[in-house]
Design an enzyme around this catalytic site. Sequence first.
Site, PDB file in Angstrom:
ATOM      1  N   ASP A   1      13.642   0.545   3.842  1.00  0.00           N
ATOM      2  CA  ASP A   1      12.558   0.235   2.939  1.00  0.00           C
ATOM      3  C   ASP A   1      12.834   0.128   1.385  1.00  0.00           C
ATOM      4  OD1 ASP A   1       9.385   1.399   2.733  1.00  0.00           O
ATOM      5  OD2 ASP A   1       9.586  -0.225   2.066  1.00  0.00           O
TER       6      ASP A   1
ATOM      7  N   ASP B   1       9.709  -5.238  -2.383  1.00  0.00           N
ATOM      8  CA  ASP B   1       9.739  -3.917  -1.060  1.00  0.00           C
ATOM      9  C   ASP B   1      10.001  -4.765  -0.144  1.00  0.00           C
ATOM     10  OD1 ASP B   1       6.816  -1.974  -0.402  1.00  0.00           O
ATOM     11  OD2 ASP B   1       8.530  -2.739   0.423  1.00  0.00           O
TER      12      ASP B   1
END
Length: 322
Positions: free
Chosen positions: A31, A214
């Site tokens: 992430d 992201d």
Amino acid sequence: QDGSATAVPSDGVEYLVSTSVGGQSLNLDFDTGSADLWVFSSELPSSDLSGHSYYTSSDSSTFQSLSGYTWDISYADGSGASGNVGTDTVVIGGTTVEGQAVELAEKVSSTFVSDAADGLVGLAFSSINTVSPTPQSTFFENAQSSLDSPLFAAYLPNNADGAYDFGYTDDSKYSGDITYTDVDSSNGFWEYPSTSYKVGSTTHSQSGYTGISDTGTTLILMGDSAVTAYYDQVSGSSYDSSQGGYVFDCSADLPTLSISIGGNYATIPASLLNFGTASGSSCFGSLQSVGSGTQNIYGDVFFNAFYGVFDASGPSFGFATV
Ligand SMILES: O=C(CN1CCCCC1)Nc1ccc2c(c1)OCO2
């Protein structure tokens, strides 16, 4: 030491990477939008562990507890987790970090119980790491000195195995040149100005907006003006609260979406903007609203189209066509 780890698509919502933590294998979600490395652990209620691999610190000969250290993270989608902290040896692809802070979950929110990931590897900047009393460095920050170049890259092709490359860019994974832009890491993200976009060939400005790269978010999330401008060009599209977003007939003719990354446009092909069946003949859009604020979230759908390079020297972010 440089290396590459395979990223496997899971349920169409994330890519998981098999990671060794203290010799124990876990499937972790990488992430770039957060900075905590946390794992499902034996400290969770056993009912939360079904379907998951989990870390047992007492089974690792290299685990060291960080006495009194805790962590507690909340994500923008409302999910969260918390627990205590130790260090252990983490191996990803060919890259090993000894003494990596490993955050053991004592609590996880329900979405994590039903999700396939056994935890997360945060690859944003450690200024947003949640460990108290002392924020901990990320795997990438700790690995940097052992890499040929202080960078990692995300290759996440649609519905196919991808990879995270550490220390080098792999020109077999992209075509053409990598276009770089300066990153402003002051909010802890791989963030850059994103002040305009194109719906098909029509340009719109979104002054003051930024974007973040992201990999932990599935879709492309933008401000309501951009989302409205896009779906105004999709006949029959509508916001369906029961589906939680914009939907359209699966046969709809979709325009491309070009997002500005620094001073350059990245054009997402129309095919990637149909995320798939919502229900019956209606399909869910890959572009959805970020809600309030001026920070757009460029998630996995972006990486389905572009090899993304996260370079700590600068820092800078680069993209090239997959
Ligand atoms: O929360 C996330 C990503 N998050 C990464 C860690 C696992 C759980 C999901 N993305 C996200 C979801 C909804 C949003 C948003 C970002 O910005 C505004 O709305």
